[in-house]
Design an enzyme around this catalytic site. Structure first.
Site, short mmCIF file in Angstrom:
data_model
loop_
_atom_site.label_atom_id
_atom_site.label_comp_id
_atom_site.label_asym_id
_atom_site.label_seq_id
_atom_site.Cartn_x
_atom_site.Cartn_y
_atom_site.Cartn_z
CD GLU A 103 -43.81 18.49 -7.09
OE1 GLU A 103 -44.55 18.78 -5.98
OE2 GLU A 103 -44.79 17.80 -8.12
CG ASP A 135 -45.40 18.60 2.21
OD1 ASP A 135 -46.12 18.53 1.05
OD2 ASP A 135 -44.24 19.23 2.37
#
Length: 270
Positions: free
Chosen positions: A47, A58
């Site tokens: 990824e 995030d």
């Protein structure tokens, strides 16, 4: 419809181990070497995160990695071009691009999908692209034989079924609400959620957001087909930044990364 590379990986019995790294952290050359190290350590799929100034999903660790990469001049276009360089060096596992709607739209959906197909990229994860708005991009990916991997969080069973039907390659299960980041423990209700998703999905399920130890990876594997590990790995890369930037010391830093990732990947078979 998954790509041939995705089919080759997800079609077997081996549990999925999917590490996340940020492109350009701490440099382009280091990113390529890290990718190859992850493959050697047992990664099923890579990824590859695109550094972004406003990464809504995030946590602090990956935000810091984005800042480091942006500081060194990484961009979406440069990140995509890293993948053919990885392929030339021997990377054979699928590569999934992790990006957000805003840079995707600015770059151009058709342009990024065409380039991804040409560069040996296998698909996309777009965490802020809602299921209700994902149909057109999913169809575009389909046209170029790429996978759009969708995220599913604890929600109604009806919605879980719809997301599972549209996701391609694998289904990304969010282990907890909120942003990414290592966690000491998980809400026990997550295991019931994972079982519900697994029953609804005809493709493999992988759990992410917060997995940072071999014990957690092993536990999650009991309720899914694999795990995604991001913050723990990105944190290690941050610790090793100076050695990764030094060509004379990079190999020893890569060994440390390999040991960490091997411990997490090997827990899958326990």
């Amino acid at each position: 419809m998954a790509t041939k590379r995705m089919k080759a990986v997800t079609g077997g019995d081996k549990p999925l181990f999917i590490p996340f790294i940020t492109a350009g952290d701490p440099s382009s050359a280091a990113t390529i070497d890290i990718a190859l190290t992850l493959q050697k350590a047992g990664a099923s799929i890579l990824e590859l995160g695109i550094p972004y100034s406003d990464p809504l999903a995030d946590g602090p660790t990956i935000q810091a990695a984005s800042k480091r990469a942006l500081k060194h001049g990484m961009s979406l276009e440069k990140a995509l071009k890293l993948v053919p360089q990885m392929r030339e060096r021997g990377l054979t596992i699928p590569v999934i691009i992790f990006t957000y709607v805003n840079p995707l739209m600015q770059y151009g959906e058709k342009r990024i999908v065409e380039e991804a197909a040409n560069y040996g990229i296998d698909g996309f994860i777009v965490p802020d692209l809602p299921y209700e708005e994902s149909g057109d991009f999913a169809e575009l990916c389909n046209q170029f034989n790429l996978s759009l991997v969708l995220l599913v969080a604890p929600t109604s069973k009806e919605r879980i079924v719809k997301i599972a039907e549209r996701s391609q390659g694998f289904l990304y299960c969010v282990s907890s609400l909120g942003v990414t980041g290592a966690r000491a423990q998980f809400d026990p209700r997550v295991y019931e959620f994972l079982q519900t998703v697994r029953k609804a999905s005809t493709i493999p399920t992988a759990v992410g957001f917060g997995i940072s130890t071999p014990e957690q990876a092993s536990k999650m594997r009991q309720h899914s087909d694999g795990v995604v590990v991001g913050s723990a790995l990105v944190s290690k890369i941050g610790e090793l930044e100076q050695r990764l930037l030094d060509e004379n010391k990079r190999s020893e830093a890569l060994l440390e990364i390999e040991r960490l990732v091997s411990s997490l990947a090997e827990s899958e078979d326990q």
